[in-house]
Design a protein around this motif. Structure first.
Motif, PDB file in Angstrom:
ATOM      1  N   ASP A 292     -61.910  25.361 -79.296  1.00  0.00           N
ATOM      2  CA  ASP A 292     -63.174  25.331 -80.040  1.00  0.00           C
ATOM      3  C   ASP A 292     -62.862  24.885 -81.463  1.00  0.00           C
ATOM      4  N   ALA A 293     -62.938  23.569 -81.683  1.00  0.00           N
ATOM      5  CA  ALA A 293     -62.545  22.987 -82.966  1.00  0.00           C
ATOM      6  C   ALA A 293     -63.726  22.738 -83.889  1.00  0.00           C
ATOM      7  N   ARG A 294     -64.850  23.344 -83.587  1.00  0.00           N
ATOM      8  CA  ARG A 294     -66.005  23.198 -84.479  1.00  0.00           C
ATOM      9  C   ARG A 294     -65.803  24.024 -85.750  1.00  0.00           C
ATOM     10  N   PRO A 295     -66.392  23.609 -86.855  1.00  0.00           N
ATOM     11  CA  PRO A 295     -66.369  24.478 -88.036  1.00  0.00           C
ATOM     12  C   PRO A 295     -66.996  25.831 -87.691  1.00  0.00           C
ATOM     13  N   GLY A 296     -66.255  26.903 -87.928  1.00  0.00           N
ATOM     14  CA  GLY A 296     -66.719  28.222 -87.532  1.00  0.00           C
ATOM     15  C   GLY A 296     -66.404  28.568 -86.099  1.00  0.00           C
ATOM     16  N   GLY A 297     -65.694  27.664 -85.386  1.00  0.00           N
ATOM     17  CA  GLY A 297     -65.367  27.893 -83.992  1.00  0.00           C
ATOM     18  C   GLY A 297     -64.241  28.898 -83.815  1.00  0.00           C
ATOM     19  N   ALA A 298     -63.977  29.244 -82.560  1.00  0.00           N
ATOM     20  CA  ALA A 298     -63.016  30.303 -82.248  1.00  0.00           C
ATOM     21  C   ALA A 298     -61.577  29.923 -82.589  1.00  0.00           C
ATOM     22  N   ASN A 299     -61.298  28.641 -82.775  1.00  0.00           N
ATOM     23  CA  ASN A 299     -59.917  28.211 -83.075  1.00  0.00           C
ATOM     24  C   ASN A 299     -59.813  27.421 -84.375  1.00  0.00           C
ATOM     25  N   GLU A 300     -60.840  27.479 -85.188  1.00  0.00           N
ATOM     26  CA  GLU A 300     -60.879  26.673 -86.416  1.00  0.00           C
ATOM     27  C   GLU A 300     -59.707  26.967 -87.354  1.00  0.00           C
ATOM     28  N   LEU A 301     -59.461  28.232 -87.650  1.00  0.00           N
ATOM     29  CA  LEU A 301     -58.495  28.576 -88.689  1.00  0.00           C
ATOM     30  C   LEU A 301     -57.061  28.232 -88.290  1.00  0.00           C
TER      31      LEU A 301
ATOM     32  N   SER B  36     -62.410  17.877 -78.009  1.00  0.00           N
ATOM     33  CA  SER B  36     -62.073  18.940 -78.957  1.00  0.00           C
ATOM     34  C   SER B  36     -60.886  18.540 -79.828  1.00  0.00           C
ATOM     35  N   LEU B  37     -59.885  17.894 -79.241  1.00  0.00           N
ATOM     36  CA  LEU B  37     -58.721  17.478 -80.022  1.00  0.00           C
ATOM     37  C   LEU B  37     -59.097  16.366 -81.003  1.00  0.00           C
ATOM     38  N   SER B  38     -59.951  15.463 -80.570  1.00  0.00           N
ATOM     39  CA  SER B  38     -60.400  14.408 -81.479  1.00  0.00           C
ATOM     40  C   SER B  38     -61.166  14.996 -82.650  1.00  0.00           C
ATOM     41  N   ARG B  39     -61.983  16.026 -82.367  1.00  0.00           N
ATOM     42  CA  ARG B  39     -62.714  16.694 -83.448  1.00  0.00           C
ATOM     43  C   ARG B  39     -61.747  17.387 -84.397  1.00  0.00           C
ATOM     44  N   ALA B  40     -60.683  17.996 -83.863  1.00  0.00           N
ATOM     45  CA  ALA B  40     -59.700  18.665 -84.709  1.00  0.00           C
ATOM     46  C   ALA B  40     -59.008  17.667 -85.634  1.00  0.00           C
ATOM     47  N   ALA B  41     -58.718  16.481 -85.109  1.00  0.00           N
ATOM     48  CA  ALA B  41     -58.068  15.461 -85.934  1.00  0.00           C
ATOM     49  C   ALA B  41     -59.015  14.937 -86.998  1.00  0.00           C
ATOM     50  N   ALA B  42     -60.270  14.702 -86.611  1.00  0.00           N
ATOM     51  CA  ALA B  42     -61.237  14.124 -87.544  1.00  0.00           C
ATOM     52  C   ALA B  42     -61.683  15.128 -88.607  1.00  0.00           C
ATOM     53  N   THR B  43     -61.860  16.393 -88.213  1.00  0.00           N
ATOM     54  CA  THR B  43     -62.405  17.398 -89.132  1.00  0.00           C
ATOM     55  C   THR B  43     -61.334  18.074 -89.970  1.00  0.00           C
ATOM     56  N   PHE B  44     -60.213  18.419 -89.323  1.00  0.00           N
ATOM     57  CA  PHE B  44     -59.182  19.196 -90.014  1.00  0.00           C
ATOM     58  C   PHE B  44     -57.954  18.373 -90.392  1.00  0.00           C
TER      59      PHE B  44
ATOM     60  N   VAL C 187     -53.749  28.020 -78.002  1.00  0.00           N
ATOM     61  CA  VAL C 187     -55.123  28.464 -78.245  1.00  0.00           C
ATOM     62  C   VAL C 187     -56.064  27.633 -77.386  1.00  0.00           C
ATOM     63  N   GLY C 188     -57.265  28.145 -77.179  1.00  0.00           N
ATOM     64  CA  GLY C 188     -58.248  27.360 -76.441  1.00  0.00           C
ATOM     65  C   GLY C 188     -59.066  28.194 -75.487  1.00  0.00           C
ATOM     66  N   SER C 189     -59.435  27.551 -74.367  1.00  0.00           N
ATOM     67  CA  SER C 189     -60.350  28.186 -73.430  1.00  0.00           C
ATOM     68  C   SER C 189     -60.126  27.639 -72.026  1.00  0.00           C
TER      69      SER C 189
ATOM     70  N   ALA D 109     -62.644  36.529 -80.661  1.00  0.00           N
ATOM     71  CA  ALA D 109     -61.667  35.439 -80.748  1.00  0.00           C
ATOM     72  C   ALA D 109     -61.558  34.922 -82.177  1.00  0.00           C
ATOM     73  N   ARG D 110     -62.682  34.888 -82.889  1.00  0.00           N
ATOM     74  CA  ARG D 110     -62.641  34.433 -84.287  1.00  0.00           C
ATOM     75  C   ARG D 110     -61.843  35.407 -85.154  1.00  0.00           C
ATOM     76  N   GLU D 111     -61.935  36.698 -84.851  1.00  0.00           N
ATOM     77  CA  GLU D 111     -61.138  37.676 -85.597  1.00  0.00           C
ATOM     78  C   GLU D 111     -59.639  37.431 -85.385  1.00  0.00           C
ATOM     79  N   LEU D 112     -59.251  37.203 -84.137  1.00  0.00           N
ATOM     80  CA  LEU D 112     -57.842  36.957 -83.841  1.00  0.00           C
ATOM     81  C   LEU D 112     -57.391  35.598 -84.368  1.00  0.00           C
ATOM     82  N   ASP D 113     -58.305  34.659 -84.430  1.00  0.00           N
ATOM     83  CA  ASP D 113     -57.983  33.344 -84.975  1.00  0.00           C
ATOM     84  C   ASP D 113     -57.509  33.474 -86.422  1.00  0.00           C
ATOM     85  N   ALA D 114     -58.173  34.319 -87.189  1.00  0.00           N
ATOM     86  CA  ALA D 114     -57.773  34.523 -88.585  1.00  0.00           C
ATOM     87  C   ALA D 114     -56.385  35.147 -88.675  1.00  0.00           C
ATOM     88  N   ILE D 115     -56.080  36.074 -87.763  1.00  0.00           N
ATOM     89  CA  ILE D 115     -54.764  36.718 -87.778  1.00  0.00           C
ATOM     90  C   ILE D 115     -53.671  35.729 -87.395  1.00  0.00           C
TER      91      ILE D 115
END
Length: 279
Positions: free
Chosen positions: A144-153, A172-180, A36-38, A121-127
């Motif tokens: 996109d590791a922000r809350p509500g971002g394209a790769n959050e789920l 982005s990876l640091s945010r994913a580790a810290a947030t999720f 996933v990503g951009s 992308a957010r729709e596909l992220d959920a799938i």
């Protein structure tokens, strides 16, 4: 009808070709990973992720017991994402190597403004998040590791299952580790000065370490020097711009110094003339 990658590809107007039948289980050929990503914030714009995914699959094959990209969801923007306008043009690319009837190459399922592509992308992220149970790892390239971002789920699901997450894009990876609470495998380095092969090698080595498997990098195909030159272009452009700017600064400073010296000489001469007249 349930929505999946194959359905979205059909709706996008592409004609899927039948790929070689996938293994019935990960153990038949190793492990499955999702990508996933951009395209990221690099000055070198990635128009589609085919080269990156080919290199990644090649290097994953160098892991003992093997590994393979099972699914991918990547947003490619026509401008560096660090400064891209929401109305910049972008494309959404997906791959589902485990879905019979869908080509094993990435397919562009949306081409629109960045804000619209991100919504898709957010729709596909959920799938894709619902399928994390089929995976043994996640690869995130400038995700996109922000809350509500394209790769959050997907990242949340990977963290919940304790899957290793490898990739590039340190912030982005640091945010994913810290947030999720994602388990980052290997070094979460930057992506600006890396090419497709070096990214793939770093990811494969990181995942092999997380899985406690051996890994032998595959040999590069084609002309590796060309890839090195391509990745050096942004740095060379920056150096050339900085050199030109400094040259202008130096020339301007020299001109100002010369003008000041001329004014001082003129003033001194005038004062000398006046002093001689008064004497």
């Amino acid at each position: 009808e349930s929505t999946n990658f194959a359905t979205l590809t059909m709706r996008a107007g592409t004609t899927p070709r039948t790929p070689p039948p996938p293994p019935s289980s990960p153990g038949a050929m190793g492990r499955w990973v999702a990508v996933v990503g951009s395209s990221g914030g690099s000055t070198k714009v990635m128009s589609n992720p085919t080269e990156l995914l080919v290199c990644l699959n090649d290097q994953l094959g160098g892991i003992m017991n093997g590994a393979r990209v099972g699914a991918a969801q990547i947003v490619c923007c026509d401008a560096p994402l660090d400064s891209a306008h929401p109305r910049a043009m972008a494309s959404l690319w997906v791959l589902d190597a485990k879905k019979p009837g869908l080509d094993a190459e990435p397919q562009c399922v949306a081409r629109d403004e960045l804000r619209v592509v991100n919504e898709k992308a957010r729709e596909l992220d959920a799938i894709l998040a619902q399928r994390v149970g089929e995976l043994q790892g996640v690869v995130a390239f400038s995700a996109d590791a922000r809350p509500g971002g394209a790769n959050e789920l997907v990242l949340r699901a990977a963290a919940a299952r304790g899957l290793p997450v490898a990739g590039t894009g340190g912030s982005s990876l640091s945010r994913a580790a810290a947030t999720f609470g994602c388990w980052l495998a290997g070094n979460a380095g930057g992506s600006v000065a890396a090419n497709a092969r070096t990214k793939a090698i770093g990811v494969a080595a990181s995942l092999a370490g997380a899985w406690k498997e051996g890994y032998a990098p595959r040999e590069a195909m084609g002309a590796p020097w060309r890839a090195v030159v391509n990745e050096c272009v942004p740095a060379l452009v920056c150096v050339a711009c900085a050199k030109t700017f400094l040259e202008h600064v130096v020339v301007a400073a020299e001109a100002e110094t010369a003008e000041t010296t001329a004014e001082t000489t003129t003033t001194t001469t005038a004062l000398g003339t006046m002093a001689a007249f008064l004497a």
